[in-house]
Write an enzyme that holds these catalytic residues in place. Structure first.
Site, mmCIF file in Angstrom:
data_model
loop_
_atom_site.group_PDB
_atom_site.id
_atom_site.type_symbol
_atom_site.label_atom_id
_atom_site.label_comp_id
_atom_site.label_asym_id
_atom_site.label_seq_id
_atom_site.Cartn_x
_atom_site.Cartn_y
_atom_site.Cartn_z
ATOM 1 N N HIS A 64 -7.139 -6.255 -1.383
ATOM 2 C CA HIS A 64 -6.062 -5.291 -1.146
ATOM 3 C C HIS A 64 -5.061 -5.727 -0.083
ATOM 4 C CE1 HIS A 64 -4.057 -1.439 -1.016
ATOM 5 N NE2 HIS A 64 -4.278 -1.338 0.279
ATOM 6 N N ASP A 71 0.853 -1.187 0.000
ATOM 7 C CA ASP A 71 0.000 0.000 0.000
ATOM 8 C C ASP A 71 0.894 1.244 0.000
ATOM 9 O OD1 ASP A 71 -2.928 1.057 0.464
ATOM 10 O OD2 ASP A 71 -1.759 1.979 2.071
#
Length: 328
Positions: free
Chosen positions: A305, A106
């Site tokens: 994610h 991320d």
């Protein structure tokens, strides 16, 4: 290189330009620095630390500046990319090493890539999870994000950039907000196609209005959520959100490196259901130019994610196989 499967986790506080940096390390051998994203902590790598240690590496997962037990400078501009890169350099030096592999997820992927770009003498290889590498440059970030969403909704990055706005939504119920945010981006709990997209905020609304309200994702236990919630209930969210509030400063700071490739050996792992990966498909397609020493680019089918927590066995195998190639 002998594996160390029973090595214990070691918590350390080291000195950086911002003050203290907390990290957790396990194992001995070549150093692998692990950098988390938003809204996470060193704990996001809990399933990688023992695997890397068992494979013969010294894995060190940091709390990024503004998170956990690391320092939280008051100034918003203390969270610009140049400062976070210097924290990574300081971590390597404080651990007594000259160089390391850096792996990020991320925002940590951006921080890892920038660390490799700006300090190739320290970071001799880089692993990127979820967020692809895109060289510095292009239009000013706030101009881009301000156009996403149209007249009826606002992109979450723009929402996060306004000081105090997201905090007012999150901090009355940190645990509940985190649970919804994690679920919104997880493969098994994210909204179905056609449902309101949790990356956007209706004008005058809240991001959490679009979060799913069902069970936690399979990778996240109640105990895991308690760990994350306890960290942010103690620290607040401002330090973490300040990363979003420095994107224009980063654009200016990194202007001398516009279009620059990362030339060290690299690895990318993304999820096919992760918007970070799908929205940046062009960046992945550009890897022959932007990551010329890329070892491999993997897209995990049906993964969301939180890739190293959703699919730890696959990610651990891909990481350790790649790290092995660096030793040959």
């Amino acid at each position: 290189m002998q594996p160390e499967p029973t090595a214990e986790l070691r918590h350390r506080i080291i000195e950086t330009p911002a003050g203290r940096l907390h990290l957790v390390e396990q194992g001995t051998g070549p150093l692998v620095l692990l950098v988390h994203g938003f809204p996470e902590s060193w704990y996001s790598w809990r399933l990688q630390l023992p695997a890397l240690a068992a494979a013969g590496y010294r894995a060190a997962a940091i709390d990024v500046r503004g998170y956990g037990r690391s320092s939280r400078p008051a100034a918003t501009d203390a969270y610009r990319m140049l400062d976070l890169v210097q924290d990574n350099v300081a971590a390597v030096r404080a651990l007594g090493e000259e160089s390391a592999v850096v792996v990020g997820h991320d925002w940590g992927s951006n921080i890892a890539a920038s660390s490799a770009l700006l300090h190739p003498e320290v970071f001799h290889a880089v692993g990127l999870l979820s967020v692809p590498y895109a060289p510095p440059g292009g239009p000013r970030p706030t101009d881009v994000f301000g156009r996403i969403g149209g007249p009826e909704q606002e992109f979450y990055v723009s929402y996060f950039q306004e000081p105090g706005r997201a905090e007012a939504e999150i901090e009355p119920d940190v645990r509940g907000w985190l649970a919804g945010f994690y679920a919104a981006l997880s493969a098994d709990t994210m909204p179905a196609r056609g449902e309101p997209d949790p990356h956007f905020v209706t004008h005058g609304g809240r991001l959490r209005d679009r979060f799913p309200t069902g069970p936690l994702p399979a990778w996240l236990s109640e105990d895991d959520l308690d760990v994350y919630a306890a960290e942010f209930e103690h620290t607040g969210l401002t330090g973490a959100l300040n990363r979003y509030r420095n994107m224009d400063r980063d654009w200016e700071d990194l202007a001398p490196h516009r279009g620059a490739p990362v030339t060290q050996p690299s690895l990318f792992i993304g999820g096919t259901l992760d918007a970070s990966t799908t929205w940046m498909a062009d960046a992945i397609n550009a890897y022959p130019t932007t990551l010329p020493a890329l070892s491999a680019s993997h897209l995990l089918e049906g993964c969301g994610h939180w890739i190293q927590q959703e699919r730890p066995a696959e990610v651990n195998r891909l990481l350790t196989d790649w790290l092995t190639t660096l030793q040959s």
